[in-house]
Design an enzyme around this catalytic site. Structure first.
Site, PDB file in Angstrom:
ATOM      1  N   LYS A 247      -4.676  -6.827  -9.125  1.00  8.32           N
ATOM      2  CA  LYS A 247      -4.956  -5.935  -8.202  1.00  8.32           C
ATOM      3  C   LYS A 247      -5.387  -5.104  -9.904  1.00  8.32           C
ATOM      4  O   LYS A 247      -6.732  -4.415  -9.463  1.00  8.32           O
ATOM      5  CB  LYS A 247      -4.467  -5.277  -7.360  1.00  8.32           C
TER       6      LYS A 247
ATOM      7  N   TRP B 211       4.564  -6.750   3.340  1.00 12.43           N
ATOM      8  CA  TRP B 211       5.001  -7.007   2.511  1.00 12.43           C
ATOM      9  C   TRP B 211       6.830  -6.354   1.879  1.00 12.43           C
ATOM     10  O   TRP B 211       7.520  -6.938   1.856  1.00 12.43           O
ATOM     11  CB  TRP B 211       4.364  -5.755   1.341  1.00 12.43           C
TER      12      TRP B 211
ATOM     13  N   ASP C  19       8.146  -2.566  -5.624  1.00 11.84           N
ATOM     14  CA  ASP C  19       6.798  -3.777  -5.228  1.00 11.84           C
ATOM     15  C   ASP C  19       6.277  -2.508  -5.719  1.00 11.84           C
ATOM     16  O   ASP C  19       5.612  -1.928  -4.724  1.00 11.84           O
ATOM     17  CB  ASP C  19       6.839  -3.851  -4.093  1.00 11.84           C
TER      18      ASP C  19
HETATM   19  C1  LIG Z   1       2.334  -5.127  -2.115  1.00 16.86           C
HETATM   20  C2  LIG Z   1       2.384  -5.849  -2.178  1.00 16.86           C
HETATM   21  N1  LIG Z   1       3.300  -7.098  -2.328  1.00 16.86           N
HETATM   22  C3  LIG Z   1       3.279  -8.159  -2.516  1.00 16.86           C
HETATM   23  C4  LIG Z   1       2.308  -8.343  -2.753  1.00 16.86           C
HETATM   24  C5  LIG Z   1       1.924 -10.627  -2.828  1.00 16.86           C
HETATM   25  O1  LIG Z   1       2.430 -10.670  -3.764  1.00 16.86           O
HETATM   26  P1  LIG Z   1       1.603 -12.144  -4.801  1.00 16.86           P
HETATM   27  O2  LIG Z   1       1.159 -12.865  -3.889  1.00 16.86           O
HETATM   28  O3  LIG Z   1       1.318 -12.007  -6.472  1.00 16.86           O
HETATM   29  O4  LIG Z   1       2.896 -12.978  -4.473  1.00 16.86           O
HETATM   30  C6  LIG Z   1       1.022  -8.180  -2.140  1.00 16.86           C
HETATM   31  C7  LIG Z   1      -0.511  -9.234  -2.755  1.00 16.86           C
HETATM   32  O5  LIG Z   1      -1.212  -8.437  -2.139  1.00 16.86           O
HETATM   33  C8  LIG Z   1       1.082  -6.859  -2.126  1.00 16.86           C
HETATM   34  O6  LIG Z   1       0.252  -6.214  -2.635  1.00 16.86           O
END
Ligand SMILES: Cc1ncc(COP(=O)(O)O)c(C=O)c1O
Length: 360
Positions: A196, A102, A172
Site C-alpha cells: 500500500k 483484519w 498491524d
Molecule cells: C490492515 C490489513 N492487514 C492485513 C492485510 C493482509 O495483508 P497481506 O495481503 O499482505 O497478507 C491487509 C490487506 O489488505 C490489510 O489491509
C-alpha cells in the site's frame, strides 16, 4: 498511454517517479549489465540496496536504536500466526482490539495457537469507530495487546495510541505505515505488507524491539523466528530482492518529498477533499466511519441506494477512476488515498462526486 486515477486498496498506486526510475534501471542496474532481479542476493550491489532500505526506513520513521527492521515474506497474513507462535505461551493470553475484518483474521490465527481475549470491539456498531481508551480491558497475563492501526475495509483509523506498559503493543500497520509520524516506542512490534504505502507486494516489513528478539523460540520453526531474521539481517534465505529494491526507491521518494511529516500534510489535504464532498452533499453521500474515527487512507461511503452506487461506480470507471468499489464484504464505495496517490487524483474525484450529485 491510458491516463487513470488509481484508488486501488492494495496493491495500489506507486509514485510515478519511482516507476520511471525503475524503468530506467531495468536492463542495467548500476553498470552491472543486468537487472536488479538477476543479481545475487549476496552481491555487493544488492546488499547495498538492502541495507539502504533498512537505514532509510529507520531514518524516515525515526526508529530508535533498540529496534530492528526486518524484511519478511508471507504478507501481513503470515504475521497473524508468526507473532503468536513466539509470544503466546501457556498461561498467557493474546489480547486483541477488534476494529474490523483484519483484526478478526488476526485473532482467528492466534486462537489456533493459544488463549485469546478481546480487549474491546466495535463490531456492534458495524466497525464504524475505534474504541475509546477507557473501554480497553487488559489482563495481568497478557502476552501482548494487538491492534490494527488502519482498517482498510471499513475506513477507520486510530488517531492516537494507548500507552501500554504491562505487555508489548503489537500493531498491524499494513494500510497506514509511513503515512504519518508514529511514536515507535509505544510498540513492541509493528508489521505491514508493503503493497500500500511502501512498494509492491512480496515484502513484509517488521519493526521489532530488541527485548522481543531475545525470547526463547526453540519451539518455533526457523523461518518463523524474528530472532533469526534479525541475526541474519533478513538475509537467511533469498529475500524478495525486486520488492526490496522498489521499497528502497519508494523510501528515497518519501525523503525527496520532505519526509513523513510532509507526506502526512498531503494525506490530510487529499482526504479532506473527499470527506468535504461527503459532508457538503446534504446526505447524498454518507460516510461509513464516524467522523472522529475517519481514516486518512481509505474513505468509505455510500450513495442513497444500491442502484445509485452502481451508476456512480460505472460512470467513474468510464472517466478513468480505478478501484472505487467498496470491499466485496461491505459493498458501497471506497477511495484509497495512500501516500503515492497524487493530489490531482483527489481533486478529480471530489469534482466528479459533486457533479454526479448535481446532475443525476
Ligand atoms: C490492515 C490489513 N492487514 C492485513 C492485510 C493482509 O495483508 P497481506 O495481503 O499482505 O497478507 C491487509 C490487506 O489488505 C490489510 O489491509
Amino acid at each position: 498511454m491510458k491516463n487513470v486515477y488509481n484508488f486501488n486498496a492494495g496493491p495500489s498506486a506507486l509514485p510515478k517517479a519511482v516507476l520511471e526510475r525503475a524503468q530506467s534501471q531495468l536492463l542495467d542496474f548500476k553498470g552491472t549489465g543486468m537487472s536488479v532481479m538477476e543479481l545475487s542476493h549476496r552481491s555487493k550491489e544488492y546488499e547495498e540496496v538492502h541495507q539502504n532500505a533498512i537505514d532509510l526506513l529507520k531514518e524516515l520513521y525515526r526508529i530508535p536504536e533498540n529496534y530492528q527492521v526486518l524484511f519478511l515474506q508471507g504478507g501481513a497474513s503470515l504475521q497473524f500466526s508468526m507473532f503468536p507462535l513466539q509470544y503466546l505461551k501457556e498461561g498467557t493470553v493474546g489480547n486483541y482490539i477488534l476494529t474490523g475484518s483484519w483484526s478478526e483474521k488476526a485473532i482467528k490465527e492466534a486462537k489456533m495457537i493459544g488463549e485469546t481475549k478481546v480487549a474491546a470491539s466495535s463490531k456492534e456498531n458495524n466497525y464504524k469507530s475505534i474504541p475509546n481508551f477507557t473501554d480497553l480491558q487488559f489482563n495481568d497475563n497478557d502476552a501482548y495487546v494487538h491492534l490494527t492501526s488502519n482498517n482498510t475495509i471499513y475506513g477507520t483509523q486510530w488517531t492516537e495510541y494507548p500507552e501500554i506498559s504491562h505487555a508489548p503493543l503489537i500493531a498491524d500497520m499494513s494500510s497506514d505505515i509511513l503515512s504519518r509520524p508514529v511514536d515507535i516506542e509505544k510498540f513492541g512490534l509493528i508489521y505491514a505488507g508493503a503493497q500500500k504505502n511502501l512498494g509492491p507486494s512480496g515484502v513484509t516489513v517488521a519493526i521489532v524491539r530488541d527485548d522481543l528478539l531475545s525470547e526463547n523460540v526453540d519451539h518455533v520453526p526457523t523461518m518463523l523466528r524474528y530472532q533469526m531474521h534479525a541475526e541474519t539481517n533478513s538475509l537467511y534465505h533469498t529475500p524478495p530482492t525486486f520488492s526490496i529494491y522498489m521499497l528502497n526507491e519508494v523510501l528515497t521518494w518519501v525523503k525527496e518529498q520532505g519526509g513523513v511529516e510532509e507526506i502526512e500534510k498531503r494525506n490530510i489535504e487529499k482526504a479532506k477533499l473527499i470527506y468535504d464532498a461527503i459532508d457538503e452533499s446534504n446526505g447524498f453521500y454518507t460516510g461509513h466511519a464516524e467522523k472522529e474515527s475517519r481514516s486518512l487512507m481509505n474513505i468509505t461511503f455510500n450513495l442513497p441506494s444500491d442502484e445509485l452506487n452502481k451508476q456512480f461506480l460505472s460512470k467513474a470507471k468510464e472517466l478513468g477512476f480505478v478501484g472505487l468499489n467498496g470491499h466485496r464484504s461491505v459493498g458501497g464505495c471506497r477511495a484509497s488515498t495512500y501516500n503515492a496517490v497524487p493530489l490531482e487524483a483527489c481533486i478529480a474525484l471530489r469534482n466528479y462526486m459533486d457533479s454526479f450529485r448535481k446532475n443525476r
